[in-house]
Design a protein around this motif. Structure first.
Motif, mmCIF file in Angstrom:
data_model
loop_
_atom_site.group_PDB
_atom_site.id
_atom_site.type_symbol
_atom_site.label_atom_id
_atom_site.label_comp_id
_atom_site.label_asym_id
_atom_site.label_seq_id
_atom_site.Cartn_x
_atom_site.Cartn_y
_atom_site.Cartn_z
ATOM 1 N N CYS A 67 5.771 5.996 -4.838
ATOM 2 C CA CYS A 67 4.505 5.271 -5.011
ATOM 3 C C CYS A 67 4.666 4.074 -5.944
ATOM 4 O O CYS A 67 4.031 3.032 -5.757
ATOM 5 C CB CYS A 67 3.418 6.211 -5.518
ATOM 6 N N GLU A 71 3.762 0.172 -4.975
ATOM 7 C CA GLU A 71 2.864 -0.664 -5.780
ATOM 8 C C GLU A 71 3.544 -1.933 -6.281
ATOM 9 O O GLU A 71 2.932 -3.000 -6.334
ATOM 10 C CB GLU A 71 2.336 0.132 -6.974
ATOM 11 N N ASP A 141 1.793 4.580 0.708
ATOM 12 C CA ASP A 141 1.549 5.708 -0.179
ATOM 13 C C ASP A 141 0.877 6.818 0.627
ATOM 14 O O ASP A 141 -0.268 6.657 1.066
ATOM 15 C CB ASP A 141 0.640 5.259 -1.331
ATOM 16 N N GLU A 143 -0.496 9.449 -0.133
ATOM 17 C CA GLU A 143 -1.661 10.052 -0.763
ATOM 18 C C GLU A 143 -2.895 9.162 -0.680
ATOM 19 O O GLU A 143 -4.000 9.594 -1.020
ATOM 20 C CB GLU A 143 -1.356 10.358 -2.239
ATOM 21 N N GLU A 144 -2.710 7.915 -0.259
ATOM 22 C CA GLU A 144 -3.811 6.959 -0.335
ATOM 23 C C GLU A 144 -4.240 6.350 0.997
ATOM 24 O O GLU A 144 -5.381 5.917 1.134
ATOM 25 C CB GLU A 144 -3.438 5.818 -1.300
ATOM 26 N N ASP A 193 -5.502 -1.830 5.900
ATOM 27 C CA ASP A 193 -5.125 -1.015 4.743
ATOM 28 C C ASP A 193 -3.952 -1.606 3.972
ATOM 29 O O ASP A 193 -3.583 -1.091 2.911
ATOM 30 C CB ASP A 193 -4.746 0.402 5.204
ATOM 31 N N THR A 198 -1.155 0.091 -2.041
ATOM 32 C CA THR A 198 -0.978 1.410 -1.445
ATOM 33 C C THR A 198 -0.284 1.349 -0.086
ATOM 34 O O THR A 198 0.223 2.325 0.410
ATOM 35 C CB THR A 198 -2.333 2.124 -1.265
#
Length: 206
Positions: A67, A71, A141, A143-144, A193, A198
């Motif tokens: 992650c 970023e 990512d 998780e996002e 997105d 992310t």
């Protein structure tokens, strides 16, 4: 010649030159004029497709490491172990699939930026492990943002185990074409997105 070579104070020996050449040889593609097609840009018959597996619970790359790379766009430092290294070459394409617990699916795509080279075993088990450098064009990512999930991959291409196994397995040509189609569709649907934090689409998708 890099800065450290430029500043070398000791005598440059033949052995030193051989060592430097060996260290650099894995970077050279077979065809210096060939420009690979990135996943999501269309299928190129010259490229093979390899599936890399990543389980953050056992990998030397943690979820936090991944992650952080998303970023801060730290894509130039990636390499990965390749099981079918003897079938792989610089310019081939890869998909990195998160497996294990949590949200699983494709978290990165791109092309190999080196030839296979032997390196230290990431698992510290003393195995003979071959790596390839990676040049991602998409990294996200898990998780996002949404992913092309392992469930969707398994449903579309059931002959391949998308839930685990050796990392860096060659995907058959028929399945590779299917995967490219799925990936193109996924990127088109989720381009909104790609916020650069992310989810990054580093190379323009045509």
């Amino acid at each position: 010649m890099d800065e450290m070579q430029f500043r070398r104070t000791e005598v440059l020996t033949v052995d030193m030159v051989h060592d430097m050449m060996d260290a650099a040889r894995h970077l050279q593609p077979d065809d210096l004029h060939y420009k690979p097609t990135y996943p999501g840009e269309g299928f190129d018959e010259k490229q093979r497709t390899f599936i890399l597996m990543w389980n953050p619970d056992i990998s030397s790359v943690s979820l936090e490491d991944h992650c952080f790379g998303v970023e801060y766009n730290l894509t130039e430092y990636f390499n990965w172990s390749v099981w079918d290294y003897n079938k792989a070459r610089c310019g081939d394409r890869f998909f990195l699939v998160r497996v294990g617990k949590g949200n699983t699916g494709i978290v990165m795509s791109g092309v190999f930026d080196s030839q296979p080279y032997e390196g230290e075993d990431w698992s510290s088990k003393g195995r003979s492990v071959y790596y390839m450098d990676m040049l991602p064009n998409v990294i996200l990512d898990p998780e996002e943002v949404p992913m092309l999930t392992t469930e969707a991959l398994q449903e579309a291409m059931p002959s391949f185990d998308w839930t685990g196994g050796h990392s860096g397995r060659l995907l058959g040509n028929e399945d590779a074409i299917k995967l490219e189609t799925l990936w193109q569709r996924f990127l088109a649907e989720h381009s909104k997105d790609a916020d650069g934090i992310t989810m990054s689409m580093i190379h323009t998708i045509r």
